[in-house]
Design an enzyme around this catalytic site. Structure first.
Site, short mmCIF file in Angstrom:
data_model
loop_
_atom_site.label_atom_id
_atom_site.label_comp_id
_atom_site.label_asym_id
_atom_site.label_seq_id
_atom_site.Cartn_x
_atom_site.Cartn_y
_atom_site.Cartn_z
N ARG A 331 0.79 -1.23 0.00
CA ARG A 331 0.00 0.00 0.00
C ARG A 331 0.83 1.29 0.00
O ARG A 331 0.47 2.24 -0.70
CB ARG A 331 -1.01 -0.01 1.14
CG ARG A 331 -2.07 -1.12 0.98
CD ARG A 331 -3.17 -1.06 2.01
NE ARG A 331 -3.99 0.13 1.86
CZ ARG A 331 -3.94 1.19 2.62
NH1 ARG A 331 -3.11 1.23 3.66
NH2 ARG A 331 -4.70 2.23 2.39
N TYR A 335 -0.26 3.42 -3.06
CA TYR A 335 -1.15 4.58 -2.79
C TYR A 335 -0.51 5.63 -1.90
O TYR A 335 -1.22 6.47 -1.35
CB TYR A 335 -2.40 4.16 -2.01
CG TYR A 335 -3.19 2.96 -2.43
CD1 TYR A 335 -3.75 2.87 -3.69
CD2 TYR A 335 -3.44 1.94 -1.51
CE1 TYR A 335 -4.53 1.78 -4.03
CE2 TYR A 335 -4.23 0.85 -1.84
CZ TYR A 335 -4.77 0.78 -3.12
OH TYR A 335 -5.55 -0.28 -3.43
N CYS A 362 14.47 -4.26 -4.10
CA CYS A 362 15.30 -3.42 -4.94
C CYS A 362 14.45 -2.42 -5.71
O CYS A 362 14.25 -2.54 -6.93
CB CYS A 362 16.11 -4.29 -5.89
SG CYS A 362 17.46 -5.05 -5.03
#
Ligand code: PLP
Length: 435
Positions: A331, A335, A362
């Site tokens: 998340r 977002y 990475c």
């Protein structure tokens, strides 16, 4: 202190406790990263919705949106609490069947349901399909004929409400991949295909205006828009909806900036508004269905990590790296979602500095928390990130070939492994040799 924002305690050793169990012991027992759910909090969240509707004597179905966290154990808790269940794929449907969830209380969603998904739903007589588009109506019609069955159906519409939330998780506005448009006549066309269809029982309308919503206004506006349409169809065709589904999206506290309403308030306000609209139209009160996902599991889950390397860039920032990241919690990268965390083994210590929490993937974007106030951290400390119960495990992935973390449930002072940690054999199990 950050901990005051979250439903957890600190024990005498200064360690974070969840469900009466020391999180540092859980990290030792099961390893890290580790998702832990406090089952009592999940049950309390379920009951806040279910009981409020019961107390108000409103016929309702509270459907857990299982995409927020789908596992056999979680679906079993939803079953025990008397919830219905939303699924959006064959995988979620299969999980529900494996959990022994009552089929008649399962609702199937999705903007591109496959013929296989629809067949599985119809063959097993699930409770309801929420239709999203014209292709789907055609496919459902053909399948019902083939199986000689009937099916309850809701029509998903986009009410044209923009809720104050991130645009990626804003689904009720007009420009959406989901549902039938109310303004341009597409919902009207779909209505004619569904209403009086020989094998489709058209029960009513569905909308889902977005996620992480902190006020009731958006839901009430959506209900108003839906009732305007219902009034038209009632007047023209005598249509009386049996069900009004107002979706999910009830907000939770991730950080101190979030100010969610108590969950019962949503149920109270929605119930009162729908009762008023129905009375105005002189039709019986429809059943109210809601679909909370995040509000059921979000604040019930935390993630434990082990702290590894640390880096100080003088005059810029301190970085603390943990042994997980965007593989177990996508998340923040997806977002820019915000979280709070404490050092679980130093949960009684006041913060003395700020550090940013980096994942181990990475990707520069693999940062879990920016500028988190913390006490002095050391390699080997356990970091506990709060409110990771929704869209954490369910969005976990194998980037960098990192195995998925385990999930543990705690309740009444007992801990139980409910999803095993993946092994490296699991990670390569579908790979085939080329030599
Ligand atoms: C995602 C979704 C939900 C659940 O949303 P939350 O924000 O987790 O409550 C409910 N209904 C539909 C149709 C969804 O797409």
């Amino acid at each position: 202190m950050i901990i005051d924002n979250h439903p957890y305690e600190v024990n005498e050793q200064g360690h974070l406790e969840i469900g009466g169990i020391d999180t540092v012991n859980l990290a030792e027992k099961y390893g890290t990263p580790l998702y832990i759910y406090d089952v009592k909090t999940i049950r309390d969240n379920c009951r806040a919705f279910v009981r409020t509707f019961e107390e108000l004597d409103i016929k309702a179905q509270v459907a857990y949106a299982s995409k927020a966290f789908s596992s056999i154990a979680m679906v079993q808790i939803a079953k025990q609490e008397g919830l219905s269940l939303d699924v959006v794929s064959e995988g979620e449907l299969y999980t529900a069947f494996q959990a022994g969830f009552p089929k008649e209380k399962i609702h199937l969603h999705g903007n591109n349901k496959s013929i296989e998904e629809l067949s599985m739903a119809i063959e097993h007589d699930i409770g309801c399909i929420v239709v999203d588009n014209f292709l789907e109506i055609e496919m459902i019609g053909r399948l019902l004929e083939k199986y000689g069955k009937n099916m309850d159906v809701l029509m998903r519409v986009t009410p044209g409400i923009e809720s104050k939330t991130h645009k990626y998780i804003m689904t009720g506005n007009e420009d959406s991949k989901f549902g039938f448009n109310l303004q341009n006549g597409q919902a009207e066309e779909a209505f004619h295909m569904l209403y009086k269809h020989p094998s489709i029982n058209f029960k009513g309308l569905h909308c889902h205006i977005g996620s992480q919503i902190f006020e009731t206004e958006g839901f009430l506006l959506a209900a108003e828009v839906l009732f305007k349409q219902i009034a038209v169809w009632n007047d023209k065709y005598g249509f009386i909806p049996e069900v009004l589904n107002l979706g999910g999206g009830f907000g939770i506290r991730y950080t101190g900036e979030d100010t969610p309403l108590p969950l019962n308030k949503y149920a109270e306000k929605l119930g009162a508004a729908v009762a008023d609209f129905a009375a105005d139209l002189e039709i019986p009160m429809p059943e109210i269905w809601i679909e909370p996902g995040r509000a059921i599991v979000g604040n019930a889950g935390i993630t434990l990590y082990s702290i590894g390397s640390m880096k100080n860039i003088p005059g810029v920032r301190d970085y603390i790296s943990v042994n997980g990241g965007m593989t177990d919690n996508l998340r923040p990268a997806l977002y820019q979602a915000k979280y709070e965390a404490v050092i679980a083994n130093k949960a009684n210590q006041e913060p003395s500095k700020q550090a940013s929490i980096a994942g181990k993937c990475c990707e520069s974007g693999d940062m879990l928390i920016k500028d988190l106030p913390l006490p002095e951290a050391e390699t080997g400390d356990i970091l506990a990130v709060f409110s990771t119960g929704a869209y954490g495990y369910s969005m976990a992935n194998h980037y960098n070939r990192i195995p998925k973390a385990a999930v543990v449930f705690v309740e009444d002072g007992q801990d139980k492994l409910v999803v095993q940690r993946e092994s490296y054999e699991d990670v390569v199990k579908n790979d085939l040799s080329y030599e």
